[in-house]
Motif scaffolding. Structure first.
Motif, short mmCIF file in Angstrom:
data_model
loop_
_atom_site.label_atom_id
_atom_site.label_comp_id
_atom_site.label_asym_id
_atom_site.label_seq_id
_atom_site.Cartn_x
_atom_site.Cartn_y
_atom_site.Cartn_z
N GLU A 314 0.94 -1.09 -0.06
CA GLU A 314 0.06 -0.07 -0.12
C GLU A 314 0.77 1.26 0.03
O GLU A 314 2.10 1.17 0.43
CB GLU A 314 -1.07 0.16 1.38
N ARG A 315 0.45 2.31 -0.31
CA ARG A 315 1.14 3.55 -0.60
C ARG A 315 0.21 4.80 -0.33
O ARG A 315 -0.92 4.96 -0.77
CB ARG A 315 1.55 3.78 -1.90
N LEU A 316 0.77 5.77 0.50
CA LEU A 316 0.06 6.95 0.85
C LEU A 316 1.20 8.28 0.61
O LEU A 316 2.09 8.08 1.06
CB LEU A 316 -0.36 7.08 2.16
N ILE A 317 0.61 9.27 -0.19
CA ILE A 317 1.41 10.32 -0.49
C ILE A 317 0.97 11.55 0.63
O ILE A 317 -0.51 11.81 0.50
CB ILE A 317 1.30 10.78 -1.96
N LEU A 318 1.71 12.06 0.91
CA LEU A 318 1.33 13.14 2.20
C LEU A 318 1.15 14.35 1.65
O LEU A 318 1.86 15.39 1.80
CB LEU A 318 2.69 13.15 3.16
N ASP A 319 0.43 14.54 0.57
CA ASP A 319 0.02 15.62 -0.06
C ASP A 319 -1.19 16.20 0.43
O ASP A 319 -2.48 15.61 0.76
CB ASP A 319 -0.21 15.69 -1.60
N LEU A 320 -1.03 17.33 1.34
CA LEU A 320 -2.12 18.27 2.05
C LEU A 320 -3.32 18.66 0.99
O LEU A 320 -4.38 18.85 1.42
CB LEU A 320 -1.77 19.46 2.73
N SER A 321 -3.12 18.93 -0.31
CA SER A 321 -4.06 19.30 -1.06
C SER A 321 -5.02 18.05 -1.64
O SER A 321 -5.90 18.21 -2.12
CB SER A 321 -3.49 19.91 -2.42
N LYS A 322 -4.42 16.71 -1.26
CA LYS A 322 -5.21 15.68 -1.34
C LYS A 322 -5.39 15.33 -2.69
O LYS A 322 -6.37 14.74 -3.45
CB LYS A 322 -6.73 15.54 -0.68
N GLU A 323 -4.57 15.72 -3.56
CA GLU A 323 -4.42 15.45 -5.04
C GLU A 323 -3.46 14.32 -5.47
O GLU A 323 -3.44 13.89 -6.58
CB GLU A 323 -4.24 16.57 -5.86
N GLY A 324 -2.79 13.81 -4.33
CA GLY A 324 -1.76 12.68 -4.61
C GLY A 324 -0.56 13.25 -5.61
O GLY A 324 0.29 12.27 -6.22
N ASN A 325 -0.11 14.55 -5.51
CA ASN A 325 0.95 14.75 -6.21
C ASN A 325 2.23 14.76 -5.35
O ASN A 325 2.45 15.08 -4.37
CB ASN A 325 0.93 16.36 -6.37
N LEU A 326 3.14 13.94 -5.93
CA LEU A 326 4.41 13.64 -5.05
C LEU A 326 5.19 14.96 -4.88
O LEU A 326 5.78 14.97 -4.09
CB LEU A 326 5.06 12.56 -5.82
N GLY A 327 5.10 15.81 -6.00
CA GLY A 327 6.03 17.16 -5.94
C GLY A 327 5.75 17.87 -4.77
O GLY A 327 6.47 18.71 -4.26
N GLY A 328 4.33 17.90 -4.39
CA GLY A 328 3.82 18.87 -3.36
C GLY A 328 3.73 18.10 -2.16
O GLY A 328 3.04 18.70 -1.12
N ALA A 329 4.40 17.00 -1.97
CA ALA A 329 4.04 16.22 -0.65
C ALA A 329 5.16 16.62 0.33
O ALA A 329 6.23 17.24 0.11
CB ALA A 329 4.34 14.91 -1.09
N LEU A 330 4.58 16.50 1.57
CA LEU A 330 5.84 16.91 2.81
C LEU A 330 6.49 15.66 3.29
O LEU A 330 6.01 14.43 3.11
CB LEU A 330 4.70 17.14 3.85
N GLY A 331 7.87 15.93 3.30
CA GLY A 331 8.60 14.97 3.85
C GLY A 331 8.31 14.33 5.27
O GLY A 331 8.32 15.24 6.10
N GLY A 332 8.08 13.13 5.39
CA GLY A 332 8.18 12.44 6.66
C GLY A 332 9.34 12.16 7.32
O GLY A 332 10.42 11.27 6.55
#
Length: 594
Positions: A314-332
């Motif tokens: 399973e995979r989850l991208i931490l994009d707060l815009s909830k668009e699944g954009n890896l470029g705008g994701a926050l680093g965990g």
């Protein structure tokens, strides 16, 4: 008693001599068949042989292969060797024809025995005896420990301390940072440590080895782990003590079974792994005990099954815009999972946000539930209170904060900003009010928020370099701190900080509830102030718009205000005159009546 046997030669004797001969019966029996315990008592020594040295024979030694023991011969028979050992009595007292594992036979035998008159009379006779024993036990507590409360109070009044037990040093020539620590679940006698360099572009020059230490043998590691890339994090499986999972600097995750040696059993492929270093790996509570998930600064959270590490499940991208954009994701950079909340988890990011997620949401957009904003730097640690899971601890920038799930705008308790940056923190597994923090100046701070919320209860200078990681053993007595110089220091803390106090959980829960209510009141007041300011700004904006439209000039407004003032003055004068006339009429009427 053993009698010697004397031979008899019948050929040399007559019949009369045979008639008068004494007949002796000789019984031979081994000592092991006597079935009697031998007793030993202390006695004075008795000199058997005194052998003085002979100087004449010293020059001519005699070599003998057979050893000689000087001792008195006591018995010619062997003796039994008695060994004291315990016995586990599981089931007994049943007749031979009754199988105690067969429930029907045991129930039938109990019913039959219960109808026996001898059994009933025995129970009635033993009842009075048992009643007397029970009354004696209720009257006198033979297990009572006197002055126990006083001893506990004395221990609690003693000053808290933390003493160094061992220092586990990196055997590699070039020292690396201890980036992660993990205690083994089997009584905490082993400590797994991940070694890596946190400085950019220096890992290629260093060793990739990490180690498993036996804390009782600190001179050399018990096992050397061989990952494909330097390990940034390493975790024991809480259910199986011989399996571990680690996150590598190149983004891969690796799995070990210590029974198979130091090499990895499996590791993920590069194309399906993280693109940045894996900063945290946590085992999940599952039926198989083979599930885990990881977080990285590439903005992804990946779920794994160690039986098939070729790709994530399973995979989850931490994009707060909830668009699944890896470029705008926050680093965990940190991760938290509580087994009592199997669907929830939290991620600490480089931007200072804490993201609360729900794995069982229907869509990827719904998996990101909310965010908590309170740090100005990276959130290096997130952990829920093991006794009160609704409250969690975070560390970032120069302070530590305690949050409540109900309030997302601010924390309910926070420490003062220090000079040195905080790198890691964790709760005590045995005390709800105690947590630990480590700093870059090499200081370990132990906080007891029931005692003091503004200053740490104990501060210990562990080493000269910075401390990077910390982990507390399950019993709460041993603390392991990892430094940037490759040292894992083991400290033992005092009982006052590692023994639960009376009513501590209820007191901490009440304190968290009180602080939560106070913070809600303050947040409500701030909302009211912001709403009033917004209304005022809108009103002033409307007045400016009206003035710009040219409906009334400043002179017209002044004239209208002056007119309103004089009209109000005139109305007031009329009211006063009318009141004066009424008073005069009343006086005249009273004079007429008199």
């Amino acid at each position: 008693v053993l009698h010697p046997c004397r031979p008899c030669h019948l050929g040399d004797t007559s019949l009369s001599n045979i008639a008068s001969m004494e007949i002796v019966n000789v019984l031979m029996k081994r000592r092991s068949e006597f079935n009697r315990l031998r007793g030993f008592v202390d006695s004075d020594f008795k000199k058997l042989v005194d052998m003085s040295p002979d100087q004449s024979t010293s020059e001519q030694p005699i070599h003998k292969d057979q050893s000689v023991q000087a001792g008195q011969e006591i018995s010619e028979h062997e003796a039994r060797q008695f060994i004291s050992h315990g016995m586990n009595h599981v089931e007994g007292g049943w007749p031979k024809d009754i199988d105690h594992e067969n429930m029907e036979q045991t129930i039938r035998f109990r019913k039959k025995a219960g109808k026996n008159e001898a059994y009933i009379s025995s129970i009635l006779q033993l009842g009075s005896v048992m009643e007397l024993c029970i009354r004696q036990n209720n009257a006198i507590d033979k297990y009572e420990q006197y002055f126990e409360d006083e001893e506990e109070e004395e221990e609690n009044h003693n000053a808290p301390y933390a003493k160094t037990m061992n220092v586990l040093r990196d055997p590699h020539q070039v020292k690396r940072t201890v980036t992660s620590l993990s205690w083994s679940p089997d009584r905490g006698r082993k400590l797994a440590a991940a070694y890596s360099s946190v400085v950019f572009q220096q890992t290629s020059q260093l060793s990739t080895d990490s180690y498993i230490w036996d804390i009782e043998k600190p001179s050399i590691p018990e096992m050397v782990l061989k990952p494909p890339s330097p390990l940034v994090c390493l975790e024991y499986n809480p259910r199986v003590s011989y399996t571990l999972m680690g996150g590598c600097y190149n983004g891969q995750v690796a799995y070990w079974d210590t029974r198979r040696g130091c090499q990895t059993v499996a590791y993920s492929s590069v194309e399906h792994s993280h693109k940045d270093p894996v900063y945290k790996v946590i085992w999940l509570q599952s039926k198989t005990g083979t599930d885990a998930f990881s977080a990285s600064t590439d903005g992804q959270v990946l779920w794994w099954d160690v039986r098939k590490l070729s790709e994530p499940t399973e995979r989850l991208i931490l994009d707060l815009s909830k668009e699944g954009n890896l470029g705008g994701a926050l680093g965990g950079i940190s991760l938290e999972f509580e087994i009592t909340m199997p669907t929830k988890f939290m991620v600490g990011t480089e931007e200072g946000l804490i993201i609360s997620c729900n794995r069982k949401a229907k869509t990827p957009a719904e998996k990101i539930v909310c965010t908590y904003d309170g740090h100005r730097g990276s959130v290096y640690a997130v952990q829920r209170n093991p006794f009160l899971p609704k409250n969690f601890l975070t560390v970032g920038d120069w302070c530590a904060r305690i949050w409540s799930e109900d309030i997302k705008e601010s924390s309910i308790i926070n420490t003062k900003n220090g000079v040195s940056e905080l790198m890691d923190a964790c709760w005590s597994p045995v005390r709800p009010s105690v947590f630990f923090t480590v700093k870059m100046n090499g200081v370990l701070d132990i906080w007891d928020i029931l005692f003091n919320q503004s200053d740490p209860t104990l501060s210990v200078k562990v080493c000269d370099g910075g401390l990077y990681s910390i982990r507390v053993e399950e019993n709460g007595r041993l603390v392991a701190c990892g430094s940037e110089k490759g040292e894992a220091t083991l400290l033992e803390i005092s009982s006052g900080l590692s023994v639960p106090q009376k009513n501590e959980k209820s007191l901490v829960a009440a304190m968290f509830e009180r602080e939560t209510k106070r913070e809600k009141i303050l947040m409500g007041r701030q909302r009211e102030i912001r709403l009033k300011e917004r209304c005022r700004s809108e009103q002033s904006r409307e007045e400016e718009v009206v003035r710009e439209d040219g409906e009334e000039s400043p002179q017209e407004l002044l004239a209208r205000a002056e007119k309103d003032f004089y009209s109000m003055v005139e109305v007031e004068l009329k009211r006063r005159r009318k009141g004066k006339d009424l008073i005069e009429e009343q006086v005249v009427s009273e004079d007429k009546q008199t």
